[in-house]
Design an enzyme around this catalytic site. Structure first.
Site, PDB file in Angstrom:
ATOM      1  N   ASP A  91       8.169  -0.040   7.156  1.00  0.00           N
ATOM      2  CA  ASP A  91       8.079   1.217   6.414  1.00  0.00           C
ATOM      3  C   ASP A  91       9.434   1.676   5.902  1.00  0.00           C
ATOM      4  OD1 ASP A  91       5.337   1.488   6.792  1.00  0.00           O
ATOM      5  OD2 ASP A  91       5.570   2.576   8.674  1.00  0.00           O
ATOM      6  N   TYR A 100       9.551  -5.558  18.631  1.00  0.00           N
ATOM      7  CA  TYR A 100      10.223  -4.414  18.031  1.00  0.00           C
ATOM      8  C   TYR A 100      11.079  -3.719  19.084  1.00  0.00           C
ATOM      9  CZ  TYR A 100       7.130  -4.467  13.913  1.00  0.00           C
ATOM     10  OH  TYR A 100       6.456  -4.803  12.766  1.00  0.00           O
ATOM     11  N   ARG A 143       5.716   3.483  16.661  1.00  0.00           N
ATOM     12  CA  ARG A 143       6.288   4.826  16.551  1.00  0.00           C
ATOM     13  C   ARG A 143       5.418   5.868  17.243  1.00  0.00           C
ATOM     14  NH1 ARG A 143       7.098   5.140  10.253  1.00  0.00           N
ATOM     15  NH2 ARG A 143       7.586   7.329  10.747  1.00  0.00           N
ATOM     16  N   ARG A 152       5.061  -5.482   6.742  1.00  0.00           N
ATOM     17  CA  ARG A 152       5.498  -4.468   5.783  1.00  0.00           C
ATOM     18  C   ARG A 152       6.235  -3.348   6.521  1.00  0.00           C
ATOM     19  NH1 ARG A 152       0.114  -5.509   4.336  1.00  0.00           N
ATOM     20  NH2 ARG A 152      -0.535  -3.597   5.370  1.00  0.00           N
TER      21      ARG A 152
END
Length: 257
Positions: free
Chosen positions: A52, A110, A198, A50
Site C-alpha cells: 500500500d 512482514y 496492520r 501490492r
C-alpha cells in the site's frame, strides 16, 4: 523469451503503493519506465504483492519478460544507476517462463515497526508508527499467541478486501523490542488479507497500552467482526521483508496484502 526475477528494496514514503494508479507515482510505474529505458522496449512488471501507499519493502519480488538478453549485472548495477535513490534492485536471476511471483509464493514475512519513545523521533517518522504511551511488550507477546495457526481472520480484513474467503495461516507472530524504545511485530504467513498485518498490530497495541485485556484478542478473532478489532496501524511502519518460494506453484490461499 527470458523471464527475469528481481528482488527489490524500496522506501515507499513518496509512492501510492506498488500498483499503478492515477493519483500519484507507484513503484510499478517507476520500474516499468526504467526498464523500458534500459531495454529499449516496453515491459510489464508483476509483483508478489501490492504494498500500500507508504509501505516499504526489503524483499519485494517482481518479474517481467523481455526479448533482450543482458547479463544479470545489468539489472543489479545498470538498473540501479538509473532508478531513483529510494528504489534498488538487490538481486536478479532468470527463472522459468511459467514463474509467477504471486502464485508461486509459499509465504511472506512482514515486520511492523513501532517507535515507543515518549517523544517524537524525526528519524523514525517515515519508518515507524510513533506510539508515545508506554507499551507492555510481554502482554502483547502473550496476546499474540492466539493468532498463530490457521483461522478465519475476518475481524482483521479491510472492509473493501476482495479475497474470496478469510481463512489464512500465520506461521509465527513475534513481538520483539523494548518498552519505551523500538518494538517490532514480525509476522510470517502463507498469505495475507488486505490490511491484515496492520489490523493485527493495531489490535495488539491496544493491549500494550492497557486499553484492552489480553483475552480480548481471542474474542475479536472469534467474533469475525472487523468493528470489534483495534484500529488499522498506519502504513509507514510496515515492511515486506521476504517472499518465500519452493520449486513450483504451491496452490492454496490467495494474497490480498
Amino acid at each position: 523469451m527470458p523471464r527475469l526475477k528481481l528482488t527489490l528494496e524500496y522506501d515507499g514514503t513518496r509512492y501510492v503503493g506498488w500498483q499503478m494508479q492515477p493519483n500519484g507515482p507507484s513503484i510499478q510505474a517507476v520500474m516499468q519506465d526504467t526498464l523500458a529505458r534500459l531495454l529499449g522496449e516496453p515491459v510489464v512488471v508483476n509483483s508478489a504483492g501490492r504494498t500500500d501507499s507508504g509501505v516499504h519493502a526489503e524483499g519485494q519480488v517482481a518479474c517481467f519478460d523481455t526479448a533482450r538478453v543482458l547479463p544479470l549485472k545489468a539489472y543489479r548495477m545498470g538498473l540501479n544507476g538509473m532508478l531513483p535513490s529510494d528504489i534498488a534492485v538487490v538481486a536478479a536471476e532468470e527463472v522459468p517462463a511459467e514463474f509467477d511471483p504471486r502464485r508461486w509464493s509459499r509465504g511472506k514475512r512482514y515486520r511492523y515497526r513501532v517507535s515507543n519513545r515518549p517523544t517524537r523521533s524525526p528519524l523514525r517518522r517515515d519508518t515507524h508508527w510513533e506510539v508515545f504511551a508506554p507499551l507492555d511488550v510481554e502482554a502483547m507477546r502473550r496476546a499474540a499467541r492466539v493468532l498463530e495457526g490457521r483461522h478465519d481472520f475476518s475481524a482483521f480484513r479491510a472492509s473493501d478486501c476482495q479475497a474470496k474467503h478469510a481463512m489464512r495461516e500465520i506461521r509465527s507472530l513475534r513481538v520483539e523490542g523494548t518498552r519505551g524504545d523500538a518494538v517490532s511485530f514480525v509476522v510470517e504467513g502463507t498469505a495475507f488479507l488486505k490490511h491484515m498485518v496492520r489490523n493485527l498490530v493495531g489490535t495488539l497495541v491496544d493491549v500494550g497500552k492497557g486499553k484492552r485485556p489480553e483475552a480480548w484478542v481471542a474474542e475479536v478473532l472469534a467474533s469475525l467482526d472487523r468493528k470489534r478489532a483495534g484500529p488499522t496501524a498506519p502504513p509507514q511502519g510496515l515492511v515486506l521483508e521476504e517472499v518465500f518460494y519452493g520449486d513450483g506453484p504451491p496452490g492454496g490461499d490467495e494474497d490480498e496484502d
